[in-house]
Design a protein around this motif. Structure first.
Motif, PDB file in Angstrom:
ATOM      1  N   UNK A 297     -38.610  59.531 -46.728  1.00 26.72           N
ATOM      2  CA  UNK A 297     -39.718  60.479 -46.591  1.00 26.72           C
ATOM      3  C   UNK A 297     -40.495  60.266 -45.302  1.00 26.72           C
ATOM      4  N   UNK A 298     -39.870  59.556 -44.339  1.00 21.95           N
ATOM      5  CA  UNK A 298     -40.566  59.262 -43.087  1.00 21.95           C
ATOM      6  C   UNK A 298     -40.931  60.553 -42.372  1.00 21.95           C
ATOM      7  N   UNK A 299     -39.987  61.393 -42.117  1.00 23.21           N
ATOM      8  CA  UNK A 299     -40.183  62.740 -41.595  1.00 23.21           C
ATOM      9  C   UNK A 299     -38.876  63.494 -41.737  1.00 23.21           C
ATOM     10  N   UNK A 300     -38.950  64.816 -41.700  1.00 16.26           N
ATOM     11  CA  UNK A 300     -37.727  65.609 -41.703  1.00 16.26           C
ATOM     12  C   UNK A 300     -36.996  65.380 -40.388  1.00 16.26           C
ATOM     13  N   UNK A 301     -35.704  65.633 -40.369  1.00 14.96           N
ATOM     14  CA  UNK A 301     -34.910  65.373 -39.160  1.00 14.96           C
ATOM     15  C   UNK A 301     -35.382  66.270 -38.025  1.00 14.96           C
ATOM     16  N   UNK A 302     -35.686  67.530 -38.335  1.00 17.10           N
ATOM     17  CA  UNK A 302     -36.132  68.496 -37.327  1.00 17.10           C
ATOM     18  C   UNK A 302     -37.330  69.268 -37.866  1.00 17.10           C
ATOM     19  N   UNK A 303     -38.082  69.836 -36.945  1.00 17.47           N
ATOM     20  CA  UNK A 303     -39.197  70.712 -37.301  1.00 17.47           C
ATOM     21  C   UNK A 303     -38.644  72.085 -37.688  1.00 17.47           C
TER      22      UNK A 303
ATOM     23  N   UNK B 100     -57.540  73.918 -49.473  1.00 18.10           N
ATOM     24  CA  UNK B 100     -57.420  72.516 -49.869  1.00 18.10           C
ATOM     25  C   UNK B 100     -55.999  72.057 -50.094  1.00 18.10           C
ATOM     26  N   UNK B 101     -55.030  72.904 -49.688  1.00 16.68           N
ATOM     27  CA  UNK B 101     -53.624  72.546 -49.871  1.00 16.68           C
ATOM     28  C   UNK B 101     -53.098  71.854 -48.621  1.00 16.68           C
ATOM     29  N   UNK B 102     -52.280  70.847 -48.778  1.00 16.42           N
ATOM     30  CA  UNK B 102     -51.721  70.164 -47.605  1.00 16.42           C
ATOM     31  C   UNK B 102     -50.665  71.030 -46.914  1.00 16.42           C
ATOM     32  N   UNK B 103     -50.606  70.879 -45.608  1.00 16.35           N
ATOM     33  CA  UNK B 103     -49.544  71.554 -44.852  1.00 16.35           C
ATOM     34  C   UNK B 103     -49.205  70.670 -43.654  1.00 16.35           C
ATOM     35  N   UNK B 104     -48.113  71.004 -42.972  1.00 16.22           N
ATOM     36  CA  UNK B 104     -47.623  70.193 -41.849  1.00 16.22           C
ATOM     37  C   UNK B 104     -47.710  71.015 -40.572  1.00 16.22           C
ATOM     38  N   UNK B 105     -48.288  70.416 -39.539  1.00 14.81           N
ATOM     39  CA  UNK B 105     -48.188  71.003 -38.209  1.00 14.81           C
ATOM     40  C   UNK B 105     -47.644  69.929 -37.266  1.00 14.81           C
ATOM     41  N   UNK B 106     -47.207  70.344 -36.063  1.00 17.93           N
ATOM     42  CA  UNK B 106     -46.480  69.433 -35.183  1.00 17.93           C
ATOM     43  C   UNK B 106     -47.126  69.346 -33.812  1.00 17.93           C
ATOM     44  N   UNK B 107     -47.160  68.139 -33.281  1.00 21.91           N
ATOM     45  CA  UNK B 107     -47.617  67.891 -31.920  1.00 21.91           C
ATOM     46  C   UNK B 107     -46.436  67.408 -31.089  1.00 21.91           C
ATOM     47  N   UNK B 108     -46.305  67.973 -29.889  1.00 24.62           N
ATOM     48  CA  UNK B 108     -45.196  67.559 -29.033  1.00 24.62           C
ATOM     49  C   UNK B 108     -45.538  66.237 -28.341  1.00 24.62           C
ATOM     50  N   UNK B 109     -44.579  65.330 -28.353  1.00 27.02           N
ATOM     51  CA  UNK B 109     -44.707  64.039 -27.683  1.00 27.02           C
ATOM     52  C   UNK B 109     -43.578  63.903 -26.668  1.00 27.02           C
ATOM     53  N   UNK B 110     -43.876  63.396 -25.503  1.00 25.63           N
ATOM     54  CA  UNK B 110     -42.857  63.162 -24.492  1.00 25.63           C
ATOM     55  C   UNK B 110     -42.421  64.439 -23.808  1.00 25.63           C
ATOM     56  N   UNK B 111     -41.465  64.301 -22.900  1.00 25.23           N
ATOM     57  CA  UNK B 111     -40.969  65.422 -22.111  1.00 25.23           C
ATOM     58  C   UNK B 111     -39.450  65.430 -22.098  1.00 25.23           C
ATOM     59  N   UNK B 112     -38.890  66.613 -21.981  1.00 25.33           N
ATOM     60  CA  UNK B 112     -37.449  66.742 -21.770  1.00 25.33           C
ATOM     61  C   UNK B 112     -37.123  66.507 -20.300  1.00 25.33           C
ATOM     62  N   UNK B 113     -36.145  65.671 -20.034  1.00 22.62           N
ATOM     63  CA  UNK B 113     -35.749  65.397 -18.648  1.00 22.62           C
ATOM     64  C   UNK B 113     -34.294  65.782 -18.449  1.00 22.62           C
TER      65      UNK B 113
END
Length: 938
Positions: A338-344, A428-441
């Motif tokens: 349950x760490x995280x899904x493989x992809x967003x 009051x319901x939980x949801x998931x949003x995503x923050x981009x980390x790093x850059x594509x090179x």
């Protein structure tokens, strides 16, 4: 009275007729066996010898037998095939699947590596030789076989003899093809997200911390209501495909006449890894491709002058992910489901600040590494008869060359990943949003480092073979110089060897041999670089004695014995007789009253001008026999070796006031090893049915006799008279039941304990559990016992063969993250999930209480974690069909065979943990292979 006597004489006569016929058959069998064994040549060090004359302990296997096992690595094909050789598979990663192997167990506490020679050329690994170029692989085991190698032969040797041409009135062409599908023998099983979260809460409660997962979250994991909010990832399923192909093909040409004989071979092998969704352009599976080639030519230039020319080698190409195999498989095992899904949701690889190494991302988005290797071996041997001087005398010279080159080509890049953040909406319901980390090179190319080494071997000498009536004399005297140069190493490795072997035979039934080597290496101090290594051996063919010829059961019997001195220089540091100095940032001084630290010139490893090689005195007694008209073959060997002059760290046993720096070494260690080896095989025919059954057994044990180890308080903690690598630890006597049990038990000094933690025995009754309570537990990682047995039958072109292989007297230590659930958020293996301690399961628990902390008490080395790791595998099964000759001849073929086979199909073991007993499933797995093949002779 006379009537009765006549009847008795008649019955004796009637009985004597078949007995006489049987005796004639046995006599003819004896004659055929004697002729075969006196003519058949087997490989020995620097030459060949008739089987009858061999007085050394050697065992051989043919290339045809090895070909029944479909593996990419030749060394893996040897598992269970050579009596005295112990080979453990360390995982089947394509291109990196060299197994761990020993000959007659461990002889020393240092390097137990053995010599590997292909047609006399020393190489670093046997695994990249193709099975189709091999005539035989021979293991040399005792002093009579090894003394001639001097300082290099102490740990045994494997001799690979490649195929050579045979005179024929036509070109003999063979084509062999195999295609197999590989899958893991065993993968560990881990908890799903719901069980992980539920048990994680249990662990935190045991630690006195608040639980992490709410009831709503637990329900979400259990019901699978949202793959992004409540992920349930099986990382093995995400990374691996169901199977991967292994294929190889070989084409050989064999023929010639009395003047020229030749053998030519070219082969191709491709081995793909188990990783899914790779494309070889921007990422890579584990891929290993190899081309092998071999050309051997025998020339009779004149009546007295002959030459042998050999050229062989291989070209290897590997591609592999930028993440190491070890790290990738550790991530797959450790990462919580349950760490995280493989992809967003938009397909971007996920990750987090604490866990940026998404296994799928590192496999598919980071680029790839690749390696190109070339290995070439060439040889020229010239032999001139000197019958003009004396009959049977020859002079020879040889030049051999080996080159290995490695080139890198890597394309790597970084990628941006999406970190999931759990928020709460207006309802009051939980949801998931995503923050981009790093850059594509972009992909970056790197072509270094490169690697190259060369070996040049020069040989020159005389050999002699002559028979005088009942006496036969043979001998060899040879000088060899070996120079091995490694790119970037300023000083090459050099060795010189004056070697000899002298044999005496009398009446073709008594044999004696004296062999020796005066060899040295530049690694030791001048004046101390050379040593003398002698060996004597003898053999007696009892079945040729008049008193034995009447034996109607045993028709061949040889007894042999040997004793001699061998050497091993593999444990010696480079140029340890010189004192070296250098700077180390950890040692230095402060100048004046300043606060700046300055590095100092310090003494590095303490020099020892008297350093030398290890010496082993080996004794061997063996017997070989055949019985029941040679239907049954069997043999046995017993051996004993005392290895002395093993390097030990004297600073362990020397007071620091003596001024001996850390790292001081001296040749003071001793190891005693001994064991026995057995083999047997029975062949028979009933009508048109041929069948056989055979097996082999090897036992090798060792004991440390001197090691100058750290002084220990208790005698039972001493490593003396224990095997090399013996596990030491605490003796677990159960789990603490409650607080009263803890209070009433000896004091635990490793960490604070709670009910459900491991409880240990106080060995010295001092009321304290500490390192002084460590005793010998289990055995060691290598097996003392290796065995195998095989059986098969053939009927009207159909053959069915079974091969079983096993090991015993071996232990493994269950350590590392796979066996430490929830520590650093590790995943939990099903073994722990099913058997962890609770007050309710106190009497049946098989695992300590769950905890998120790295308990120094629970994870101390103990017999709870050291387990028996004996196993028996159905190593190989083959079902084949050879077409009748009338059909193959219509196709203008000599023969055609089709077959299917299976590798590592079944395993029986002692472990109650669901991991592979050979590798503990800690990395790339052992491989199960299903193969279909075709063999055609033109």
């Amino acid at each position: 009275m006379n009537f009765r006597l006549n009847r008795i004489l008649l019955l004796i006569g009637l009985y004597a007729l078949p007995v006489a016929a049987i005796a004639q058959v046995q006599d003819s069998t004896r004659l055929a066996d004697s002729l075969k064994n006196s003519i058949e040549k087997v490989s020995i060090a620097y030459g060949r010898q008739s089987r009858d004359q061999v007085t050394a302990a050697i065992t051989s296997v043919t290339g045809a037998e090895l070909r029944k096992t479909h593996t990419a690595s030749l060394t893996n094909a040897l598992i269970g095939k050579l009596t005295g050789a112990s080979i453990l598979n360390n995982g089947g990663a394509p291109g990196f699947d060299d197994p761990v192997s020993y000959i007659r167990g461990l002889h020393t506490s240092l390097n137990n590596g053995y010599l590997i020679l292909v047609d006399g050329i020393q190489i670093n690994s046997l695994s990249y030789i193709a099975v189709d170029e091999i005539e035989t692989v021979t293991v040399l085991k005792d002093a009579a076989a090894l003394a001639i190698y001097g300082v290099r032969g102490g740990n045994g040797a494997l001799l690979v003899t490649t195929k050579r041409g045979k005179a024929s009135d036509k070109i003999n062409i063979s084509f062999n093809a195999r295609y197999g599908l590989q899958s893991p023998v065993m993968l560990p099983e881990f908890a799903n997200s719901y069980d992980y979260a539920r048990l994680h809460n249990v662990a935190r409660t045991n630690d006195g911390f608040p639980t992490l997962y709410t009831e709503k979250q637990l329900n979400g994991y259990r019901d699978g209501t949202g793959p992004y909010l409540y992920p349930n990832v099986n990382w093995y399923d995400e990374i691996l495909r169901k199977n991967a192909p292994l294929q190889d093909y070989a084409l050989t040409f064999n023929g010639g006449n009395d003047r020229v004989k030749y053998f030519l071979m070219v082969g191709y092998m491709a081995n793909e890894g188990l990783y899914a969704n790779t494309n070889q352009e921007t990422n890579s599976n584990l891929n290993f491709n190899r081309i092998n080639f071999r050309g051997n030519i025998d020339l009779n230039i004149t009546k007295n002058l002959s030459a042998q020319v050999g050229l062989g080698g291989n070209i290897q190409d590997r591609m592999f992910p930028t993440i190491s195999t070890e790290d990738l498989w550790r991530s797959m095992a450790n990462y919580a489901p349950n760490l995280y899904s493989v992809r967003s949701p938009d397909g971007q690889i996920t990750g987090s600040a604490n866990y940026p190494i998404n296994p799928v991302g590192y496999l598919l988005e980071k680029g790839y590494f690749s390696r190109h290797d070339r290995n070439i071996q060439s040889s020229l041997r010239v032999n001139q008869k000197l019958d003009v001087i004396t009959t049977g005398l020859n002079v020879f010279g040889a030049l051999m060359f080996d080159n290995e080159f490695n080139n890198r080509y890597d394309k790597t890049r970084d990628y941006a990943y999406a970190e999931p953040i759990v928020g709460t909406n207006a309802a009051g319901e939980p949801y998931v949003y995503y923050l981009q980390r790093g850059l594509n090179t972009d992909l970056t190319v790197r072509t270094d480092p490169n690697y190259e080494n060369n070996r040049i071997i020069l040989q020159a000498g005389f050999d002699y073979n002559r028979k005088f009536k009942d006496t036969e004399l043979t001998g060899m005297l040879m000088f060899q110089q070996d120079k091995y140069t490694v790119f970037g190493n300023q000083s090459p490795f050099a060795m010189q060897n004056l070697a000899g072997r002298f044999n005496y035979g009398f009446k073709d039934k008594y044999f004696a041999e004296f062999s020796f080597s005066y060899s040295g290496t530049e690694n030791y101090a001048p004046g101390k670089r050379f040593g003398f290594f002698p060996a004597v051996s003898g053999g007696w063919l009892l079945h040729k004695e008049d008193f034995w010829k009447q034996n109607s059961t045993i028709n061949y019997l040889k007894i042999r014995a040997s004793a001699g001195l061998v050497g091993n220089d593999k444990g010696s540091p480079r140029f340890n007789y010189n004192q070296y100095w250098g700077t180390q940032s950890s040692q230095g001084y402060y100048f004046g009253t300043g606060t700046s630290f300055y590095s100092a010139l310090v003494q590095l490893g303490t020099a020892n001008p008297d350093i030398t090689w290890e010496k082993g005195m080996i004794y061997n007694l063996g017997v070989e026999a055949k019985a029941f008209n040679s239907k049954l073959s069997f043999g046995a060997d017993v051996f004993r070796e005392m290895r002395s002059d093993i390097l030990v760290n004297m600073s362990n046993a020397t007071p620091s006031i003596g001024g001996i720096a850390d790292g001081a070494r001296a040749n003071m260690g001793k190891v005693l090893s001994y064991g026995t080896e057995l083999f047997a095989r029975f062949n028979n025919q009933v009508g048109k049915l041929d069948y056989y059954v055979g097996g082999e057994f090897s036992f090798a044990r060792n004991r440390i006799k001197a090691n100058y180890d750290i002084p220990r308080k208790e005698a039972y903690s001493s490593r003396l008279n224990r095997p090399v690598g013996q596990y030491f630890g605490l003796e677990a006597i159960g789990f603490f039941k409650n607080e009263s049990d803890i209070i009433g038990s000896p004091q635990q000094t490793f960490s604070v304990v709670k009910p459900g933690d491991l409880k240990y025995k106080d060995q010295n009754n001092d009321g304290i559990i500490d390192v002084n309570d460590e005793i010998a537990i289990g055995r060691h990682i290598y097996p003392e016992i290796n065995y195998s047995f095989n059986t098969g039958l053939a009927y009207k072109g159909i053959n069915l063969d079974f091969f079983f292989q096993g090991i015993a007297h071996r232990s493994v230590l269950l350590n590392g993250s796979m066996f430490q659930p929830f520590v650093n958020n590790n995943n939990i293996i099903n073994w722990a999930a099913k058997g962890y301690w609770t007050p309710e399961t106190a009497n049946t628990a098989t695992f300590p209480r769950l905890s998120t902390e790295l308990s120094a008490n629970n994870y101390a080395t103990s017999d709870f974690w050291v387990r028996k790791a004996s196993f028996l595998r159905l190593r190989n099964v083959e079902l084949g069909y050879t077409l009748p000759k009338n059909i193959s001849s219509k196709l203008r073929l000599q023969s055609i065979k089709v077959f299917v086979s299976g590798l590592n199909l079944l395993t029986w073991d002692d472990l109650d943990v669901e991991v592979d007993p050979e590798t503990l499933s800690a990395g790339y797995p052992n491989i199960k292979t299903y193969t279909a093949g075709l063999s055609v002779k033109f």
